[in-house]
Design a protein around this motif. Structure first.
Motif, PDB file in Angstrom:
ATOM      1  N   GLY A   1       0.807  -1.227   0.000  1.00  0.00           N
ATOM      2  CA  GLY A   1       0.000   0.000   0.000  1.00  0.00           C
ATOM      3  C   GLY A   1       0.832   1.265   0.000  1.00  0.00           C
ATOM      4  O   GLY A   1       0.520   2.228   0.708  1.00  0.00           O
ATOM      5  N   ASN A   2       1.919   1.264  -0.775  1.00  0.00           N
ATOM      6  CA  ASN A   2       2.793   2.437  -0.873  1.00  0.00           C
ATOM      7  C   ASN A   2       3.021   2.814  -2.332  1.00  0.00           C
ATOM      8  O   ASN A   2       2.564   2.104  -3.218  1.00  0.00           O
ATOM      9  CB  ASN A   2       4.160   2.121  -0.260  1.00  0.00           C
ATOM     10  CG  ASN A   2       4.143   2.192   1.241  1.00  0.00           C
ATOM     11  OD1 ASN A   2       3.787   3.218   1.799  1.00  0.00           O
ATOM     12  ND2 ASN A   2       4.483   1.098   1.879  1.00  0.00           N
ATOM     13  N   THR A   3       3.790   3.883  -2.546  1.00  0.00           N
ATOM     14  CA  THR A   3       4.211   4.163  -3.909  1.00  0.00           C
ATOM     15  C   THR A   3       5.547   3.447  -4.143  1.00  0.00           C
ATOM     16  O   THR A   3       6.213   3.050  -3.178  1.00  0.00           O
ATOM     17  CB  THR A   3       4.435   5.674  -4.121  1.00  0.00           C
ATOM     18  OG1 THR A   3       5.487   6.078  -3.250  1.00  0.00           O
ATOM     19  CG2 THR A   3       3.177   6.469  -3.850  1.00  0.00           C
ATOM     20  N   GLU A   4       5.913   3.322  -5.422  1.00  0.00           N
ATOM     21  CA  GLU A   4       7.153   2.615  -5.737  1.00  0.00           C
ATOM     22  C   GLU A   4       8.367   3.329  -5.125  1.00  0.00           C
ATOM     23  O   GLU A   4       9.254   2.696  -4.541  1.00  0.00           O
ATOM     24  CB  GLU A   4       7.309   2.500  -7.259  1.00  0.00           C
ATOM     25  CG  GLU A   4       8.439   1.594  -7.652  1.00  0.00           C
ATOM     26  CD  GLU A   4       8.532   1.379  -9.158  1.00  0.00           C
ATOM     27  OE1 GLU A   4       7.531   1.610  -9.867  1.00  0.00           O
ATOM     28  OE2 GLU A   4       9.622   0.987  -9.609  1.00  0.00           O
ATOM     29  N   SER A   5       8.373   4.691  -5.243  1.00  0.00           N
ATOM     30  CA  SER A   5       9.539   5.399  -4.709  1.00  0.00           C
ATOM     31  C   SER A   5       9.589   5.291  -3.184  1.00  0.00           C
ATOM     32  O   SER A   5      10.671   5.218  -2.586  1.00  0.00           O
ATOM     33  CB  SER A   5       9.552   6.855  -5.166  1.00  0.00           C
ATOM     34  OG  SER A   5       8.375   7.478  -4.726  1.00  0.00           O
ATOM     35  N   ALA A   6       8.387   5.264  -2.556  1.00  0.00           N
ATOM     36  CA  ALA A   6       8.364   5.116  -1.085  1.00  0.00           C
ATOM     37  C   ALA A   6       8.929   3.753  -0.680  1.00  0.00           C
ATOM     38  O   ALA A   6       9.618   3.639   0.338  1.00  0.00           O
ATOM     39  CB  ALA A   6       6.943   5.272  -0.569  1.00  0.00           C
ATOM     40  N   VAL A   7       8.628   2.730  -1.499  1.00  0.00           N
ATOM     41  CA  VAL A   7       9.143   1.391  -1.192  1.00  0.00           C
ATOM     42  C   VAL A   7      10.660   1.379  -1.288  1.00  0.00           C
ATOM     43  O   VAL A   7      11.352   0.866  -0.394  1.00  0.00           O
ATOM     44  CB  VAL A   7       8.533   0.331  -2.156  1.00  0.00           C
ATOM     45  CG1 VAL A   7       9.332  -0.959  -2.134  1.00  0.00           C
ATOM     46  CG2 VAL A   7       7.097   0.040  -1.770  1.00  0.00           C
TER      47      VAL A   7
END
Lengths: 251, 179
Positions: free
Chosen positions: B145-151
């Protein structure tokens, strides 16, 4: 499969995360990353297989699927077969070890030992090749699975596996062959064979698995083969979507 | 997709393909607890079979099944939080038993396992998911449940924390061996 590359993955992070780190710091983080990535982890215990196949049996009985007998036979006989093969290999090793100990130092006998080892390897290969030609899909799956236990795989085996992947009448056998061949995708002939096999596939599961594999290998030459599949107007909608996405990423 | 269509026996092939990575996922998450990892991995395959119709074929099968694993892992972690902290910590600090002849590598992995025990559940999970070759970062983002950059940022920061803990443990071990 390609490893997830450290610099490629994290190089585009904001400076406060990546580029502001000292060289030593980045090198230490990379070292930890390598340990994490390369840790293959342990094999699951055999009891997990037993529980899973029991559950699958119950589920299949509930859904009235009569094909299940073949699955249980495949799971149990494959394990039993591997055990038998391991025992045979153990006996062979014992004999080889005994011969080695008895005649150590003698170069003539060392040659005999090497010959014996080669013969054992050839025997295993012949067994695999013979079993791949059996009429029973279960036996063919066993043969393909056996390849993964071999120390080295020669072109005769990979050609046979590629032939299974393209022409075996059973989807399960093809899929197991594909999973096995994926492990040898760094061999150019295998890679080319995998690409050629794409247009031979009818099973959505195999088509999608091949697309995943080609993406992982970043294999642009596969695009033409995927386009051949896409020209089939009866192609499953989900497969069509996935193949189209794959082509977009590859190009 | 054949599984979704009711051809349940094909599920055996999917199981064979994912059983190692699934077991490994929970093994790392639970710090080498073989019995719990087996139970949790079994629960994933059970749920996947039971709710096979929810797989629409729009994403990879890996993403779908690791989504189930993520939810089961979160439930397990919540339950673990309810038990006493000392029990939890003693559970976390169990050392892995690797059948590996390479002593140096074995030590690295054992130290890594201990270091992972000091990370938060979220950091630990994102690191484990990040190493699964079948999963792209965009898929890990969807699972968690995150964005790719946040991951990516989360993985990098988790690696940084892990590195600090790892080096600390390594130094402590070195000093202990010198005494």
């Amino acid at each position: 499969m390609k490893e997830k590359d450290f610099n490629k993955t994290f190089g585009d992070l904001p400076p406060e995360d990546f580029s502001n780190e000292s060289r030593q710091e980045l090198s230490d983080i990379k070292r930890i990353y390598d340990i994490v990535i390369n840790d293959a982890g342990p094999d699951p215990p055999e009891s997990m297989d037993t529980r899973f196949y029991e559950m699958l049996e119950n589920e299949t009985l509930k859904s009235g699927n009569k094909k299940f007998g073949s699955i249980m036979t495949m799971a149990t006989s494959s394990a039993a077969f591997r055990r038998a093969l391991n025992i045979a290999a153990g006996i062979a090793l014992f004999i080889a070890g005994w011969l080695g100990a008895s005649f150590s130092g003698n170069s003539g006998n060392k040659k005999q030992l090497a010959l014996l080892t080669n013969e054992l390897s050839d025997l295993k290969e012949s067994l695999v090749l013979t079993m791949m030609k059996q009429s029973s899909p279960v036996e063919r799956i066993q043969a393909v699975t056996m390849v993964t236990t071999m120390d080295k795989v020669d072109s005769e085996i990979t050609i046979c596996l590629l032939s299974v992947l393209s022409y075996d009448p059973n989807d399960n056998v093809r899929l197991v062959a594909l999973e096995t061949l994926a492990g040898y995708a760094d061999i150019p002939e295998v890679r080319e064979g995998l690409i050629r096999s794409i247009s031979h596939q009818q099973s959505p599961l195999i088509q999608i698995r091949l697309a995943e594999l080609m993406l992982a290998l970043e294999e642009k030459r596969s695009v033409e083969e995927f386009r051949k599949i896409l020209s089939d107007i009866t192609l499953d909608y989900n497969v069509r979507t996935r193949l189209t996405e794959t082509i977009e990423v590859l190009l | 997709m054949k599984v979704v269509d009711g051809d349940v026996d094909k599920f055996g092939i999917l199981y064979e393909r994912y059983k190692k990575s699934m077991f490994g996922y929970f093994f790392r998450l639970t710090h080498g607890d073989t019995a719990v990892s087996e139970d949790l991995a079994h629960a994933v395959f059970y749920k996947a079979l039971k709710y096979k119709h929810s797989y629409r074929g729009t994403g990879t099968f890996a993403k779908w099944i690791f989504h189930i694993a993520h939810n089961i892992g979160v439930d397990y972690y919540r339950k673990m939080k309810r038990i006493s902290s000392s029990e939890y910590l003693s559970h976390l600090h169990q050392e892995d038993k690797y059948e590996n002849n390479d002593i140096e590598r074995e030590e690295d992995l054992s130290l890594l396992s201990r270091a992972m025990g000091y990370l938060s559940h979220e950091d630990r999970e994102v690191l484990i998911l990040g190493k699964i070759k079948e999963l792209r970062y965009s898929e890990i983002a969807e699972i968690t449940g995150n964005t790719e950059s946040a991951v990516k940022t989360r993985i990098f920061r988790a690696l940084k924390r892990l590195k600090d803990i790892y080096l600390k443990l390594e130094t402590t071990q070195y000093e202990r061996e010198r005494l």
